[in-house]
Motif scaffolding. Structure first.
Motif, short mmCIF file in Angstrom:
data_model
loop_
_atom_site.label_atom_id
_atom_site.label_comp_id
_atom_site.label_asym_id
_atom_site.label_seq_id
_atom_site.Cartn_x
_atom_site.Cartn_y
_atom_site.Cartn_z
N ASP A 123 -45.72 -14.78 -6.98
CA ASP A 123 -46.52 -14.00 -6.04
C ASP A 123 -47.88 -13.93 -6.22
N THR A 124 -48.32 -14.04 -7.53
CA THR A 124 -49.85 -13.96 -7.72
C THR A 124 -50.46 -15.56 -8.23
N PHE A 125 -50.04 -15.87 -9.32
CA PHE A 125 -50.45 -16.91 -9.88
C PHE A 125 -50.31 -18.18 -9.01
N LEU A 126 -49.22 -18.38 -8.82
CA LEU A 126 -48.43 -19.75 -7.94
C LEU A 126 -49.21 -19.55 -6.56
N ALA A 153 -47.44 -26.65 -1.24
CA ALA A 153 -46.37 -26.50 -2.30
C ALA A 153 -46.27 -27.92 -2.97
N MET A 154 -45.92 -28.91 -2.02
CA MET A 154 -45.75 -30.31 -2.61
C MET A 154 -46.93 -30.80 -3.08
N ALA A 155 -48.14 -30.68 -2.61
CA ALA A 155 -49.45 -31.09 -3.01
C ALA A 155 -49.67 -30.59 -4.41
N HIS A 156 -49.59 -29.34 -4.59
CA HIS A 156 -49.59 -28.55 -5.67
C HIS A 156 -48.92 -29.26 -6.89
N LEU A 157 -47.37 -29.45 -6.43
CA LEU A 157 -46.61 -29.97 -7.43
C LEU A 157 -47.04 -31.48 -7.89
N LEU A 158 -47.61 -32.15 -7.09
CA LEU A 158 -47.98 -33.67 -7.17
C LEU A 158 -48.94 -33.68 -8.37
N PHE B 91 -31.93 -39.22 -11.61
CA PHE B 91 -32.51 -38.29 -12.53
C PHE B 91 -32.29 -36.92 -12.15
N HIS B 92 -32.42 -36.77 -10.76
CA HIS B 92 -32.39 -35.29 -10.17
C HIS B 92 -30.96 -34.78 -10.18
N ALA B 93 -29.99 -35.72 -9.99
CA ALA B 93 -28.65 -35.37 -10.11
C ALA B 93 -28.65 -34.67 -11.91
N ARG B 94 -29.16 -35.38 -12.62
CA ARG B 94 -28.75 -34.94 -13.93
C ARG B 94 -29.60 -33.68 -14.50
N MET B 95 -30.95 -33.85 -13.84
CA MET B 95 -31.73 -32.81 -14.30
C MET B 95 -31.66 -31.44 -13.58
N ALA B 96 -31.08 -31.34 -12.50
CA ALA B 96 -30.68 -30.39 -11.73
C ALA B 96 -29.19 -29.59 -11.85
N ALA B 97 -28.44 -30.42 -12.95
CA ALA B 97 -27.13 -29.84 -12.94
C ALA B 97 -27.37 -28.44 -13.86
N PRO B 98 -26.47 -27.43 -13.75
CA PRO B 98 -26.65 -26.08 -14.04
C PRO B 98 -26.83 -25.98 -15.71
N ALA B 99 -26.17 -26.63 -16.53
CA ALA B 99 -26.25 -26.88 -17.89
C ALA B 99 -27.79 -27.23 -18.23
N ALA B 100 -28.22 -28.20 -17.52
CA ALA B 100 -29.73 -28.82 -17.69
C ALA B 100 -30.66 -27.77 -17.31
N ARG B 101 -30.37 -27.17 -16.17
CA ARG B 101 -31.19 -26.13 -15.68
C ARG B 101 -31.51 -24.95 -16.61
N SER B 165 -41.60 -30.08 -13.40
CA SER B 165 -42.14 -28.78 -13.14
C SER B 165 -41.47 -28.28 -12.13
N ALA B 166 -40.95 -28.49 -10.77
CA ALA B 166 -40.38 -28.03 -9.85
C ALA B 166 -39.20 -27.38 -10.17
N LEU B 167 -38.33 -28.08 -11.02
CA LEU B 167 -36.79 -27.55 -11.63
C LEU B 167 -37.12 -26.40 -12.72
N TYR B 168 -37.95 -26.76 -13.61
CA TYR B 168 -37.79 -26.08 -15.04
C TYR B 168 -39.02 -24.99 -15.18
N VAL B 169 -40.17 -25.32 -14.34
CA VAL B 169 -41.44 -24.38 -14.62
C VAL B 169 -41.47 -23.29 -13.12
N LEU B 170 -41.26 -23.82 -11.97
CA LEU B 170 -41.34 -23.14 -10.82
C LEU B 170 -40.15 -22.58 -10.46
N ASN B 171 -38.94 -23.23 -10.97
CA ASN B 171 -37.46 -22.84 -10.52
C ASN B 171 -37.34 -22.74 -9.17
N LEU B 172 -37.79 -23.97 -8.43
CA LEU B 172 -37.70 -24.19 -7.11
C LEU B 172 -36.01 -24.86 -6.73
N PRO B 173 -35.88 -24.49 -5.58
CA PRO B 173 -34.43 -25.32 -5.02
C PRO B 173 -35.22 -26.86 -5.10
#
Lengths: 208, 208
Positions: A123-126, A153-158, B91-101, B165-173
């Motif tokens: 909510d703040t940083f991101l 959000a996609m541009a930020h991610l890239l 890679f997404h199928a592997r990286m987004a698996a619950p154990a990997a997350r 970054s999307a999966l592991y830092v920002l915890n995005l779907p």
């Protein structure tokens, strides 16, 4: 300042002292050895004053090293590439600072198991970071550089997601040539996404 | 199998049992609560058999959840975009698996403070991933899609760094539409870098 809780007025000298001391101690002893007690003692404030502001050591260190500095004003260089390059250079200087490199991997680990911290981070940083991308994209659309808006959000991610992985996951050295390549690639990627989502009436056709 | 130490022959059923049990226990109790003792007991092997293979719980869990599965064969779809899309979907199928997350954020934190694990991660997992990008880039250059070769490490970062970054830092779907956008953007970014470094005789001119 959006990180203040409940909007109550607070002593900004104390704010500053806590964060400055946190940065000093991270530089001296490293993030893993940092304690809230040390910060309170050296800053000359009570632990309660710290815990009124931050829920945990991780949050205090995060604000001190990554969140505290204000974003630079948008560069408005006249081109999408120029704006993204100015932005990523400013972020790189902050993200590659020794204290940030020490804290970020531990913060990533804590965000995954601390939903309250994750919400505050989002909510703040991101949100602030993504807003900078929204401005840059809006200007690029207005200039006709983009066929239409792209999800900030996609541009930020890239751009910054790649940089964060380089710095904090792969522990790579990152120089200005690499930062410049990231800006070039992100610019082309954002243009391609605008074309994909707006340039083609079908909207979902594959390029190439 | 490059992860075997010293090239000595080893009982591959024991290898398999340890890794399978590790995956089961991560699903059941989560990575933080996982212990080497639990794995040894349920797999019916001695702790020494585990520590001959892995220096730490983090390394064992990393191999079990992220490294163990072989890379899919390169797709060779006939286009850079098609090849990158096939790769990132795998890679997404592997990286987004619950154990990997669950594991990845803790692994990121440990890589930063465990140089031995970081070296092993770089030399095996990362090198294998980057080699897949090198193959795809080589084919794209041969087809004339790229003006010249692009650093596979940079291509890897543009596509999988953003995804990590999307999966592991920002915890995005992350859904397939987002994965497809990442492939589109990375393709355009790689083409732009090839143009920047090979298309222009100066080699360092800014686009746009």
């Amino acid at each position: 300042m959006e990180r203040q809780r409940g909007g109550r007025p607070r002593d900004s000298r104390v704010d500053h002292k806590i964060l400055q001391t946190t940065r000093e101690l991270i530089d001296e002893v490293g993030y893993p050895a940092l304690t809230v007690d040390q910060v309170a003692a050296r800053a000359g404030v009570g632990k309660a004053a710290i815990y009124r502001r931050y829920a945990s050591k991780a949050e205090m260190a995060f604000v001190a090293t990554m969140h505290e500095q204000q974003l630079p004003p948008p560069a408005d260089t006249g081109s999408l590439h120029g704006d993204l390059l100015a932005l990523v250079r400013a972020f790189h200087a902050r993200m590659a600072a020794p204290a940030a490199r020490q804290l970020a991997p531990a913060l990533i680990s804590e965000l995954a198991v601390n939903p309250e911290l994750d919400t505050r981070f989002t909510d703040t940083f991101l949100a602030t970071e993504q807003a900078a991308f929204a401005d840059i994209i809006e200007q690029a659309v207005a200039r006709g550089e983009l066929a239409g808006p792209v999800d900030p959000a996609m541009a930020h991610l890239l751009l910054l997601g790649s940089l964060a992985s380089a710095l904090y996951v792969l522990n790579l050295p990152v120089d200005d040539a690499m930062v410049t390549d990231l800006a070039t690639a992100a610019t082309a990627g954002i243009v391609a996404l605008a074309d994909r989502h707006h340039g083609d009436p079908g909207g979902a056709a594959e390029p190439g």
